[in-house]
Structure formats: structure tokens, C-alpha cells
Write a protein that holds these residues in place. Sequence first.
Motif, PDB file in Angstrom:
ATOM      1  N   ILE A   1     -27.624 -19.672 -21.528  1.00 45.91           N
ATOM      2  CA  ILE A   1     -26.415 -19.892 -21.971  1.00 45.91           C
ATOM      3  C   ILE A   1     -25.809 -18.385 -22.377  1.00 45.91           C
ATOM      4  O   ILE A   1     -24.726 -18.105 -22.518  1.00 45.91           O
ATOM      5  N   THR A   2     -26.872 -17.618 -23.038  1.00 44.60           N
ATOM      6  CA  THR A   2     -26.502 -16.320 -23.413  1.00 44.60           C
ATOM      7  C   THR A   2     -25.840 -15.364 -22.144  1.00 44.60           C
ATOM      8  O   THR A   2     -24.521 -14.888 -22.451  1.00 44.60           O
ATOM      9  N   GLU A   3     -26.434 -15.697 -21.015  1.00 45.49           N
ATOM     10  CA  GLU A   3     -25.671 -15.043 -19.992  1.00 45.49           C
ATOM     11  C   GLU A   3     -24.591 -15.537 -19.259  1.00 45.49           C
ATOM     12  O   GLU A   3     -23.706 -14.890 -19.214  1.00 45.49           O
ATOM     13  N   LEU A   4     -24.326 -16.919 -19.745  1.00 40.85           N
ATOM     14  CA  LEU A   4     -23.221 -17.502 -18.976  1.00 40.85           C
ATOM     15  C   LEU A   4     -22.019 -17.328 -20.297  1.00 40.85           C
ATOM     16  O   LEU A   4     -20.840 -16.898 -19.471  1.00 40.85           O
ATOM     17  N   THR A   5     -22.043 -17.270 -21.335  1.00 42.04           N
ATOM     18  CA  THR A   5     -21.166 -17.056 -22.269  1.00 42.04           C
ATOM     19  C   THR A   5     -20.928 -15.802 -22.794  1.00 42.04           C
ATOM     20  O   THR A   5     -19.808 -15.232 -23.320  1.00 42.04           O
ATOM     21  N   GLY A   6     -21.740 -14.833 -22.950  1.00 39.06           N
ATOM     22  CA  GLY A   6     -21.684 -13.472 -23.653  1.00 39.06           C
ATOM     23  C   GLY A   6     -22.081 -13.544 -25.114  1.00 39.06           C
ATOM     24  O   GLY A   6     -21.945 -12.651 -25.729  1.00 39.06           O
ATOM     25  N   LEU A   7     -22.360 -14.926 -25.559  1.00 37.43           N
ATOM     26  CA  LEU A   7     -22.696 -14.876 -26.932  1.00 37.43           C
ATOM     27  C   LEU A   7     -24.184 -14.344 -27.280  1.00 37.43           C
ATOM     28  O   LEU A   7     -25.077 -14.507 -26.232  1.00 37.43           O
TER      29      LEU A   7
ATOM     30  N   ASP B   1     -28.282 -15.520 -31.561  1.00 39.24           N
ATOM     31  CA  ASP B   1     -28.079 -15.869 -33.042  1.00 39.24           C
ATOM     32  C   ASP B   1     -26.884 -16.746 -33.099  1.00 39.24           C
ATOM     33  O   ASP B   1     -26.719 -17.683 -33.944  1.00 39.24           O
ATOM     34  N   GLU B   2     -25.584 -16.382 -32.434  1.00 42.29           N
ATOM     35  CA  GLU B   2     -24.520 -17.123 -32.565  1.00 42.29           C
ATOM     36  C   GLU B   2     -24.394 -18.498 -31.783  1.00 42.29           C
ATOM     37  O   GLU B   2     -23.966 -19.215 -32.384  1.00 42.29           O
ATOM     38  N   ILE B   3     -25.472 -18.378 -30.984  1.00 45.43           N
ATOM     39  CA  ILE B   3     -25.524 -19.809 -30.012  1.00 45.43           C
ATOM     40  C   ILE B   3     -26.364 -20.873 -31.127  1.00 45.43           C
ATOM     41  O   ILE B   3     -26.031 -21.782 -31.042  1.00 45.43           O
ATOM     42  N   ARG B   4     -27.443 -20.048 -31.822  1.00 42.20           N
ATOM     43  CA  ARG B   4     -28.121 -21.120 -32.675  1.00 42.20           C
ATOM     44  C   ARG B   4     -27.523 -21.635 -33.792  1.00 42.20           C
ATOM     45  O   ARG B   4     -27.639 -22.814 -34.272  1.00 42.20           O
TER      46      ARG B   4
ATOM     47  N   GLU C   1     -14.094 -18.470 -29.299  1.00 39.20           N
ATOM     48  CA  GLU C   1     -14.055 -19.720 -29.624  1.00 39.20           C
ATOM     49  C   GLU C   1     -14.182 -20.855 -28.321  1.00 39.20           C
ATOM     50  O   GLU C   1     -14.854 -21.926 -28.601  1.00 39.20           O
ATOM     51  N   GLY C   2     -13.560 -20.370 -27.380  1.00 38.21           N
ATOM     52  CA  GLY C   2     -13.680 -21.098 -25.927  1.00 38.21           C
ATOM     53  C   GLY C   2     -15.333 -20.966 -25.397  1.00 38.21           C
ATOM     54  O   GLY C   2     -15.894 -22.150 -25.194  1.00 38.21           O
ATOM     55  N   MET C   3     -15.984 -19.807 -25.637  1.00 42.82           N
ATOM     56  CA  MET C   3     -17.323 -19.696 -25.154  1.00 42.82           C
ATOM     57  C   MET C   3     -18.264 -20.577 -26.016  1.00 42.82           C
ATOM     58  O   MET C   3     -19.212 -20.955 -25.688  1.00 42.82           O
ATOM     59  N   GLU C   4     -17.945 -20.524 -27.470  1.00 47.60           N
ATOM     60  CA  GLU C   4     -18.520 -21.295 -28.262  1.00 47.60           C
ATOM     61  C   GLU C   4     -18.720 -22.919 -27.940  1.00 47.60           C
ATOM     62  O   GLU C   4     -19.781 -23.548 -27.964  1.00 47.60           O
ATOM     63  N   LYS C   5     -17.448 -23.324 -27.555  1.00 47.38           N
ATOM     64  CA  LYS C   5     -17.317 -24.580 -27.046  1.00 47.38           C
ATOM     65  C   LYS C   5     -18.289 -24.970 -25.622  1.00 47.38           C
ATOM     66  O   LYS C   5     -18.931 -26.053 -25.584  1.00 47.38           O
ATOM     67  N   VAL C   6     -18.117 -24.130 -25.098  1.00 45.61           N
ATOM     68  CA  VAL C   6     -19.250 -23.991 -23.619  1.00 45.61           C
ATOM     69  C   VAL C   6     -20.602 -24.115 -24.170  1.00 45.61           C
ATOM     70  O   VAL C   6     -21.278 -24.915 -23.457  1.00 45.61           O
TER      71      VAL C   6
END
Length: 303
Positions: free
Chosen positions: A288-294, A297-300, A269-274
Motif C-alpha cells: 500500500i505504501t508503494e502504491l499510494t506514496g503514503l 504511519d499515515e496508513i495505520r 485525500e484521494g490516496m488515503e481513500k485508496v
Amino acid sequence: MAYYLDPKNDLIFKRIFGEHKHLCISLINSMLPFDEPQRVVSIEYDTGELVPELEILRNSIVDVRCTDATGRQFIVEMQMYWTESFRSRVLLNASKAYVRQLDRAEKYELLQPVYALNFVNENFEKAPEMRNEYYHHYKIVNIRDTRKQIDGLEFVFIELKKFAPQNRAEKKLHELWLRFLTEINESTEKIPAELLENGETREAVKYLEVGAYTKKQLFTYDKIRDAILTERSVMSDAERAGMKKGIEKGIRKGMEKGQKEGREQGRKEGMEKVAAACLKKGMPLEDITELTGLTADEIRKLQ
């Protein structure tokens, strides 16, 4: 009015089947699946310990051992309650009795079978499909063709509490002996008429009468009964303690799993906010993918 004792008690069981050969023969022939030529006609009692008794089982197991005229050995046991240790003990006892024949038999082919006949005053086969099956016969057989058998050891376990008379003519004595073991105890006031109509069970009933025993023997009977109750209580306490320990362990594991899952969910949830903040600032999806590990699809889904 006569007062009766429980035939499953050590003192009584051995008095009946360990002192009266014809009654022991009758019991064996009625319980083991012998054809007429295989039936036992005479026996001699065996003495001597086969294996040391387990402390927790020493009061709850009663056994009578004998050998017939052909050399076959029979171990007749009464077990007041079931434990996995009892199953192992039965296997070890029968195996040791078989091996001991080498002391007097010079050739392996001269070894005679050993039969373990075990009465258990408790249900141990608890699967739904076995709820009405009280008689369990085990042999050493070929798995693919059970008609092929290695002679030497056979085991019969009878769950007394599952037994229900069916009045089968071909199994009359079988049912009479099981009724004798299951329907008579200290609270019995009247013996079933069917048991008195048969000469062998009628004789056995006489050995259940309190008046047939001295005060010293009755004192021993009471000590054995009390010891069995104590053992049962110890086993029940141990089982409850084991269940409690298992429940506590399960709760602890559940909490640990929940905490771990909670931490992982919180991190996500924290990474999603970032990621959402990065999207607002127009940062490329790959960064963003590299930074958060998400995943992409999860970011979109956050847009």
C-alpha cells in the motif's frame, strides 16, 4: 501686518543663505559639530553643477555650495521630501566635490574635507527607536572602533518635522535656525519673539517678508511651490501605484500557493481513500505504501 514666505522655498533659501555669507556661516557653524578651532570664519560661494539633476528631483532640492578659508567645502541642501535617490545624490555630490580638488591640489594629502549638510522636510528614519532622533551625523569610521576615522567626507541629515525646541543654552543658535526653517510659512501671522531677539535670525526674517520681493520674484516663488506640489503628487501616485501592484502581486502569489496546496491536499485525500480500500482487502502495508506514496504511519491512522 507683514506677510511671510516659506524659507524652504528655492528662491527664499538661496536669497538668505546663498547671498549673505554671514548667515550661511552662522547656519553651518550651528549645525555641524565643530569645536571652536574648527568653526568657519569666512566663505566664498562656489558655482557650477556637480552632477546632473534627476528630473523627478529638480524642483524639490535647493543647494548652496561654498568653500572656507582653509579649503574645506560645504554643500548645504534643502530637500522637500525624501527619496532614496536623494541619499545617493548627496553621496555623489560630496564625493565629486572632494575629487575635483585634484584639479588644484598636486598632492593627495592637501585635499580638504567636504561636508554635506542636508535639511529634509520629511521623516525618513521611521524605526521606533529613531522616532525622536532628528539629527543624523555620518562619517567614514572603523566598524570595531568608531573613534578611528578616515577624514574627507562627512554627512549630516536633519529631519525638520521631528525637530522640537528644547531651549538648550549651548544649542541656542542651532535651535533658532531650525525654528526659523520649521515655524514660518505663508500662514504665519506673528514671528516667534526668540527669533527676533537674535540679530542673525532677525535679519533673515526680513528676507521672508513678501514686501521684500518684486512681482516677478513672487511669480517665480509660486511656480516653484506649485512645481514641488506637483512633484510630491507624482511621487505619492507612484508610491500608491507601487503599493497596489505589490498587493496585487501578493494576492496572485497567495492564490497560486493556495491552488497548489489545494491540489496537493486533494491528491493526498484521494490516496488515503485508496489506502483505506486496500486495507479492507487485506493488502500488505508495504504494498500500500508503494502504491499510494503514503507513509506507514499515515496508513495505520486510517485503520
